[in-house]
Design a protein around this motif. Structure first.
Motif, PDB file in Angstrom:
ATOM      1  N   GLU A  11       0.836  -1.207   0.000  1.00  0.00           N
ATOM      2  CA  GLU A  11       0.000   0.000   0.000  1.00  0.00           C
ATOM      3  C   GLU A  11       0.866   1.249   0.000  1.00  0.00           C
ATOM      4  O   GLU A  11       0.521   2.253  -0.619  1.00  0.00           O
ATOM      5  CB  GLU A  11      -0.883   0.009   1.258  1.00  0.00           C
ATOM      6  N   VAL A  12       1.979   1.156   0.707  1.00  0.00           N
ATOM      7  CA  VAL A  12       2.809   2.337   0.962  1.00  0.00           C
ATOM      8  C   VAL A  12       4.239   2.055   0.525  1.00  0.00           C
ATOM      9  O   VAL A  12       4.737   0.937   0.688  1.00  0.00           O
ATOM     10  CB  VAL A  12       2.792   2.694   2.461  1.00  0.00           C
TER      11      VAL A  12
ATOM     12  N   ILE B 293       1.979   6.629  -1.628  1.00  0.00           N
ATOM     13  CA  ILE B 293       0.939   5.626  -1.774  1.00  0.00           C
ATOM     14  C   ILE B 293       1.125   4.935  -3.115  1.00  0.00           C
ATOM     15  O   ILE B 293       1.217   5.600  -4.146  1.00  0.00           O
ATOM     16  CB  ILE B 293      -0.467   6.251  -1.693  1.00  0.00           C
TER      17      ILE B 293
ATOM     18  N   SER C 124      -4.043   2.099  -4.944  1.00  0.00           N
ATOM     19  CA  SER C 124      -4.992   3.190  -4.784  1.00  0.00           C
ATOM     20  C   SER C 124      -5.541   3.590  -6.148  1.00  0.00           C
ATOM     21  O   SER C 124      -5.155   4.609  -6.719  1.00  0.00           O
ATOM     22  CB  SER C 124      -4.311   4.391  -4.111  1.00  0.00           C
TER      23      SER C 124
ATOM     24  N   ARG D 280      -7.428   6.173   1.436  1.00  0.00           N
ATOM     25  CA  ARG D 280      -6.076   6.556   1.023  1.00  0.00           C
ATOM     26  C   ARG D 280      -5.452   7.543   1.990  1.00  0.00           C
ATOM     27  O   ARG D 280      -4.301   7.392   2.405  1.00  0.00           O
ATOM     28  CB  ARG D 280      -6.114   7.144  -0.396  1.00  0.00           C
TER      29      ARG D 280
ATOM     30  N   PHE E 145      -2.260   6.878   4.498  1.00  0.00           N
ATOM     31  CA  PHE E 145      -1.113   7.765   4.324  1.00  0.00           C
ATOM     32  C   PHE E 145      -0.736   8.428   5.648  1.00  0.00           C
ATOM     33  O   PHE E 145       0.448   8.485   6.009  1.00  0.00           O
ATOM     34  CB  PHE E 145      -1.440   8.820   3.269  1.00  0.00           C
TER      35      PHE E 145
ATOM     36  N   LYS F 199      -2.223  -4.527   5.398  1.00  0.00           N
ATOM     37  CA  LYS F 199      -1.599  -3.529   4.518  1.00  0.00           C
ATOM     38  C   LYS F 199      -0.078  -3.665   4.644  1.00  0.00           C
ATOM     39  O   LYS F 199       0.443  -3.905   5.731  1.00  0.00           O
ATOM     40  CB  LYS F 199      -2.013  -2.105   4.900  1.00  0.00           C
TER      41      LYS F 199
END
Length: 443
Positions: free
Chosen positions: A241-242, A255, A260, A304, A308, A355
Motif C-alpha cells: 500500500e505504501v 501511496i 490506490s 487513502r 497515508f 496492509k
C-alpha cells in the motif's frame, strides 16, 4: 418530603453512535487489503456504469490485478515476472516420462508402475500397500515388488518409498561414499537420531561420539520429502500500500499507484442527468447511481488519506528502523499512533491490518511496526525484534562445542539491561527457527 416511585414519560437528549449502512461500508473499505480492494473496485464498476478509471489507470489496474506484482510502476514497462519460466511439470508427468524410457517391460508391470505413480502423495510416498496393488491387478506379490523397485530407481531419489525410513535408505544407497553406520542409524535408531541422543547411541553401538555426529550430519542432508519440489503452490505476490524511501536526509512516504486506483464519474452520464428535465425512471436510476458512485469515491479517498497519515506517523515514530535496520525497531502501540492522529484505536488497527509497506529493508506488514516491548533497567524498552536480533547474533558467535542454553541467553540479556525470562528466550528462538542448544552442539 416523601417521594413515591412511579411511572411516567420523560423527554431527554442522549448521544448515541449508530452504524448507518454508509458508515459500515466506509469501515469495510478501510480494512480491506489491496487484493480485496481491487476486487471490490472491479465489482463496483461492474454494478455501477457511471464509474470509470481516470486516464491510464485502467491499464495499471489490469497489470497489478493480473500478476499481483509488488513492483508495477509507470516507468517500468518491462516486467520480469511476466517473462519468467513457469514450472508446470508435475511429479506424475516427470515420472511417466522416465517410465517411457524403460524398454522391454511387461505390460502388466508397466501398468502397475503407472498406477503407483498415480497414487503417490505430495511428498512422493506410495499411499496404497503392495498387497492392495497386487489385488487390483490380480498378480502375485513378487511382481508388485518388482514394479516398486523399478519405480524407486527413478528420479528424484527416494520417490516411491512407503515410509520415512525407506525413503532415507533409498537415498543413502545412491550415495557413492557412505559408511554403514548411516544405514544402521536409519534402520534401528531413527527416533534417537531425531532426539539427538548421541551419547546413548555411542555407548550402544560401541563407536565414538564423533562418528555418530558425522552420521547424523549425513542424515540431515537427506530429503525426507522428495516429491515436494513438484507440488509448488502459487506464490501470492504482495502489493504494498505504501512505499517508504530515503531521499537524501529525509524519508518520503508514497501511496502505491496499484493499491490506490483512481476512479471518476463518467462525464456523459453526468451531463445526461444535469440536462434532463424529465423525472422519469431512467433519470432516477442514473441519479441514484451517481450518488452511490460519489460516496464510493469518497470512501476510497478517505481510505487513502487515512493509510497515508498512519504511515507517516509510523515513519516519525520508527525513524531509527528506516535508517538503521530491523534491530532498531522500538516498541509501539496502536494507541500511540491513534493519539498522535486524534483518531480511534480501531481506525489505526483497520488501517494497518493486511496492509504492507515497501521499505529500504524489505516489505513488511504495517502491523510489524507495533512490536511488543521488554522492560530495560534504564526505564526504556527493547522491542521483540531487537531481542531476536541479539539472540541470533549470540548464537552465531557461540562456541559450537558449548552452545548457549536458553537460560544463558537470558542471563546475557540481563547484563545488557533487558529483563527477559528463559521461557521468553525459548519462544523467540523457536520463532527464529533455531534449534535448542542440545541440537546445536558439535562434538
Amino acid at each position: 418530603m416523601y417521594m413515591r416511585p412511579g411511572y411516567g414519560m420523560f423527554q431527554q437528549q442522549a448521544a448515541k453512535m449508530r452504524l448507518t449502512p454508509q458508515l459500515r461500508k466506509a469501515i469495510t473499505i478501510l480494512q480491506l487489503s489491496t487484493p480485496e480492494l481491487l476486487e471490490v473496485v472491479q465489482q463496483e464498476m461492474n454494478d455501477n456504469p457511471v464509474l470509470e478509471f481516470t486516464g491510464n489507470e485502467w491499464e495499471a489496474y489490469n497489470a497489478s490485478h493480473t500478476i499481483h506484482s509488488a513492483a508495477v510502476r509507470r516507468d517500468h514497462i518491462y516486467d520480469p515476472i511476466l517473462h519468467a519460466a513457469s514450472n508446470e511439470v508435475s511429479l506424475e508427468r516427470h515420472l511417466k516420462e522416465q517410465l517411457g524410457f524403460v524398454k522391454k517391460l511387461q505390460p502388466s508391470i508397466r501398468n502397475m508402475i503407472a498406477f503407483m505413480i498415480g497414487n503417490l502423495d505430495n511428498n512422493g510416498y506410495l499411499a496404497p500397500s503392495l498387497n492392495e496393488i497386487s489385488d487390483v491387478f490380480k498378480v502375485d506379490l513378487a511382481q508388485a515388488e518388482l514394479a516398486l523397485r523399478i519405480l524407486q530407481g527413478f528420479e528424484p531419489v527416494g520417490v516411491g518409498a512407503r515410509n520415512l525410513r525407506e525413503c532415507l535408505l533409498l537415498q543413502v544407497q545412491s550415495l557413492s561414499e557412505c559408511f554403514p553406520l548411516v544405514s544402521l542409524l536409519i534402520r534401528n535408531h531413527l527416533k534417537d537420531v531425531a532426539d539427538y541422543r548421541i551419547h546413548k547411541m555411542s555407548a550402544m553401538l560401541q563407536v565414538t561420539a564423533q562418528e555418530i555426529q558425522a552420521a547424523i550430519d549425513v542424515i540431515k542432508g537427506l530429503n525426507p520429502r522428495p516429491g515436494a519440489a513438484f507440488h509448488t503452490e502459487t506464490v501470492p505476490y504482495i502489493i504494498p500500500e505504501v512505499i517508504i524511501e530515503k531521499a537524501g536526509e529525509q524519508l518520503v512516504v508514497l501511496i502505491h499507484q496499484a493499491a490506490s486506483p483512481r476512479l471518476s464519474l463518467n462525464g456523459y452520464y453526468e451531463r445526461m442527468v444535469k440536462d434532463s428535465s424529465d423525472n422519469n425512471e431512467a433519470t432516477k436510476y442514473l441519479f441514484g447511481k451517481i450518488n452511490s458512485a460519489m460516496f464510493f469515491l469518497k470512501c476510497l479517498e478517505q481510505r487513502r488519506k487515512t493509510i497515508f497519515r498512519v504511515a507517516q506517523a509510523i515513519v516519525e515514530e520508527q525513524t531509527d528502523f528506516f535508517w538503521k535496520g530491523t534491530s532498531h525497531l522500538k516498541p509501539m502501540t496502536l494507541k500511540r499512533i491513534a493519539d498522535k492522529l486524534s483518531v480511534h484505536e480501531s481506525t489505526v488497527s483497520r488501517a494497518t491490518s493486511g496492509k504492507y509497506a515497501q521499505t529500504p529493508w524489505g516489505i513488511f506488514e504495517l502491523k510489524h511496526f507495533f512490536p511488543s516491548g521488554l522492560q530495560m533497567d534504564l526505564g526504556d524498552a527493547a522491542s521483540s525484534e531487537h531481542v531476536k536480533a541479539r539472540i541470533k547474533e549470540w548464537i552465531h558467535r557461540e562456541n559450537h562445542a558449548k552452545p548457549y542454553s536458553d537460560q544463558k541467553l537470558a542471563e546475557l540479556m540481563m547484563k545488557e539491561g533487558i529483563q527477559i525470562s528463559r521461557r521468553t528466550v525459548t519462544k523467540y528462538r523457536e520463532e527464529l527457527g533455531i534449534s535448542s542448544s542440545l541440537r546445536r552442539k558439535r562434538i
